[in-house]
Every structure is written in C-alpha cells, then in structure tokens.
Write an enzyme that holds these catalytic residues in place. Structure first.
Site, PDB file in Angstrom:
ATOM      1  N   ASP A  59      -2.708   0.667   7.977  1.00  0.00           N
ATOM      2  CA  ASP A  59      -1.478   1.441   7.727  1.00  0.00           C
ATOM      3  C   ASP A  59      -0.338   1.054   8.678  1.00  0.00           C
ATOM      4  O   ASP A  59       0.429   1.913   9.126  1.00  0.00           O
ATOM      5  CB  ASP A  59      -1.756   2.962   7.837  1.00  0.00           C
ATOM      6  CG  ASP A  59      -2.824   3.423   6.861  1.00  0.00           C
ATOM      7  OD1 ASP A  59      -2.920   2.837   5.773  1.00  0.00           O
ATOM      8  OD2 ASP A  59      -3.564   4.365   7.199  1.00  0.00           O
TER       9      ASP A  59
ATOM     10  N   HIS B 184       0.906   5.151   1.409  1.00  0.00           N
ATOM     11  CA  HIS B 184       0.191   5.995   2.369  1.00  0.00           C
ATOM     12  C   HIS B 184       0.862   7.368   2.404  1.00  0.00           C
ATOM     13  O   HIS B 184       2.094   7.459   2.455  1.00  0.00           O
ATOM     14  CB  HIS B 184       0.233   5.336   3.754  1.00  0.00           C
ATOM     15  CG  HIS B 184      -0.550   6.100   4.765  1.00  0.00           C
ATOM     16  ND1 HIS B 184      -1.929   6.121   4.770  1.00  0.00           N
ATOM     17  CD2 HIS B 184      -0.153   6.898   5.781  1.00  0.00           C
ATOM     18  CE1 HIS B 184      -2.344   6.898   5.759  1.00  0.00           C
ATOM     19  NE2 HIS B 184      -1.293   7.379   6.381  1.00  0.00           N
TER      20      HIS B 184
ATOM     21  N   SER C 217       4.873   6.747   2.344  1.00  0.00           N
ATOM     22  CA  SER C 217       5.472   5.449   2.690  1.00  0.00           C
ATOM     23  C   SER C 217       4.817   4.350   1.873  1.00  0.00           C
ATOM     24  O   SER C 217       3.601   4.357   1.677  1.00  0.00           O
ATOM     25  CB  SER C 217       5.220   5.126   4.168  1.00  0.00           C
ATOM     26  OG  SER C 217       5.576   6.197   5.010  1.00  0.00           O
TER      27      SER C 217
ATOM     28  N   ASN D 133       0.859  -1.189   0.000  1.00  0.00           N
ATOM     29  CA  ASN D 133       0.000   0.000   0.000  1.00  0.00           C
ATOM     30  C   ASN D 133       0.891   1.234   0.000  1.00  0.00           C
ATOM     31  O   ASN D 133       2.012   1.192   0.496  1.00  0.00           O
ATOM     32  CB  ASN D 133      -0.874   0.005   1.264  1.00  0.00           C
ATOM     33  CG  ASN D 133      -1.798   1.209   1.331  1.00  0.00           C
ATOM     34  OD1 ASN D 133      -2.356   1.626   0.312  1.00  0.00           O
ATOM     35  ND2 ASN D 133      -1.958   1.788   2.510  1.00  0.00           N
TER      36      ASN D 133
HETATM   37  C1  GRF Z   1      -2.863   8.851  -2.457  1.00  0.00           C
HETATM   38  O1  GRF Z   1      -2.522   9.998  -1.743  1.00  0.00           O
HETATM   39  C2  GRF Z   1      -2.412   7.631  -1.703  1.00  0.00           C
HETATM   40  O2  GRF Z   1      -1.256   7.827  -0.956  1.00  0.00           O
HETATM   41  C3  GRF Z   1      -3.567   7.370  -0.771  1.00  0.00           C
HETATM   42  O3  GRF Z   1      -4.722   7.710  -1.497  1.00  0.00           O
HETATM   43  C4  GRF Z   1      -4.372   8.648  -2.530  1.00  0.00           C
HETATM   44  C5  GRF Z   1      -4.803   8.021  -3.817  1.00  0.00           C
HETATM   45  O4  GRF Z   1      -4.635   8.864  -4.921  1.00  0.00           O
HETATM   46  N1  GRF Z   1      -3.550   6.006  -0.311  1.00  0.00           N
HETATM   47  P1  GRF Z   1      -4.717   8.267  -6.389  1.00  0.00           P
HETATM   48  O5  GRF Z   1      -6.063   7.567  -6.518  1.00  0.00           O
HETATM   49  O6  GRF Z   1      -3.591   7.288  -6.549  1.00  0.00           O
HETATM   50  O7  GRF Z   1      -4.593   9.434  -7.300  1.00  0.00           O
END
Ligand code: GRF
Length: 192
Positions: A147, A111, A138, A109
C-alpha cells in the site's frame, strides 16, 4: 475509442470494485477494456459477476504453492490475454517482487484509506479509534512495499458521530466504486 488498454483485474472475493470497473463502459467511453478477471480463490463471488459481464475468467488456488510460482502462472495467463495494465480489486495476497518488477508501473490498487494513512487491514476501525474527521479511499501504483506506491487519486468521506467500521466501510465503498473507474480510465489514457 479505438485502442483501449487491455486490463486484467485480480480479485479474491466479492468483486464489487471489479464490477464498478466493468460497469463504467455503460456510462462512459473508457480508455480501457477488461479482458481477464483472475483470482487466487476459485469460489470468489466476483468470478460469477465477471462471467455475467461476458469477461473471461481464470482461477487457481494459491494453496500449497510458492508465491513466486503462483505469480508466474498468473503472469503467463495475463500475457496470454495480452494484458497491458493490471488492476487489483480486493486481491488479498501479496505479489512477489518478481511479478511486480515485470509489471512495474502498470499495476494499480484501490485501498480503503487516505494513504499514506492506514496501510494494511482494518482501516476503518483504526481511523475511528484515532478520532479522524475523515476517512476515504486511494488508488495508487503498486510497488514492492504494501500500500505504498504513488497515489494517483483519492476521495474523502466525512466520518459521522455514530459511525461504526461497517457503516463507514459502506460509505467509503460507494466512493471506491466512483473513484476507481475514473482513475483507471485516466491512467490508461495517459499511458504510452
Ligand atoms: C475494497 O474495500 C478495496 O478497497 C479493498 O478490498 C475491498 C474489496 O472489495 N482493497 P470488493 O471485492 O471490490 O467488493
């Protein structure tokens, strides 16, 4: 590279990280290939982007379904595509413990914080309110706790005096787009 790891990307919205993962093969020879983009939101913009890349998509609304039941359906679809590694990219839904157990150690994932700081939502506002000097992003392995799994890669972003949650989010997102493809590539290269 011959045996690329088959990656399934899960999204719920914009899909800009998924796009960065897909784009990466234009500048590198990654150890992964995206074989499916799946979403719990049928109208997610990222699905349109994925199709433009010629990637197969699957979408089904989770509404009215038990979490485990929905995840079982998604699991079947991922297996049907012989997926080996899952990359969450803005997938805004908790995964069931059963799903995580079946894919243990094979879900990543991204984050938007320097984990273990600021798990959950609204990370940039919280970092600004706390007076942090740096924010960041991260990539971590997904475990049952939100997370929380082992961090495999991070990028720092300096917080500027006039930053708002939006301006900070924009600079962090640009780093996410660089960090995630490189981290997924390395992870897949090192996976048995
Ligand atoms: C990103 O900021 C990611 O870190 C978080 O959700 C957002 C997703 O944005 N998990 P996208 O859909 O990849 O544009």
């Amino acid at each position: 590279m011959a045996d690329k790891k088959r990656v399934g990307v899960l999204i719920s919205g914009r899909g800009s990280n998924m796009e960065a993962l897909a784009e990466y093969k234009r500048i590198a020879d990654p150890a992964y290939s995206i074989v499916l983009v799946a979403s719990n939101v049928p109208e997610a913009r990222g699905l349109v982007v994925a199709r433009r890349f010629g990637i197969e998509t699957w979408a089904h609304s989770h509404k009215g379904m038990e979490r485990a039941e929905f995840d079982r359906m998604m699991d079947e679809e991922l297996r049907r595509h012989d997926v080996e590694v899952i990359a969450l990219a803005g997938y805004m839904r908790l995964l069931s413990p059963e799903f995580i157990a079946r894919w243990r150690g094979r879900i990543l994932n991204i984050h938007p914080s320097l984990l273990p700081l600021y798990k959950g939502l609204d990370t940039h506002r919280r970092a600004l309110v706390a007076g942090e000097q740096h924010a960041g992003c991260s990539v971590h392995v997904v475990t049952e706790d939100l997370d929380d799994g082992p961090v495999i890669s991070q990028a720092k972003v300096k917080i500027l005096p006039r930053d708002t949650p939006e301006s900070l989010a924009e600079r962090v997102l640009a780093e996410e787009h660089k960090l995630y493809p490189a981290a997924l590539d390395k992870f897949c290269r090192e996976l048995n």
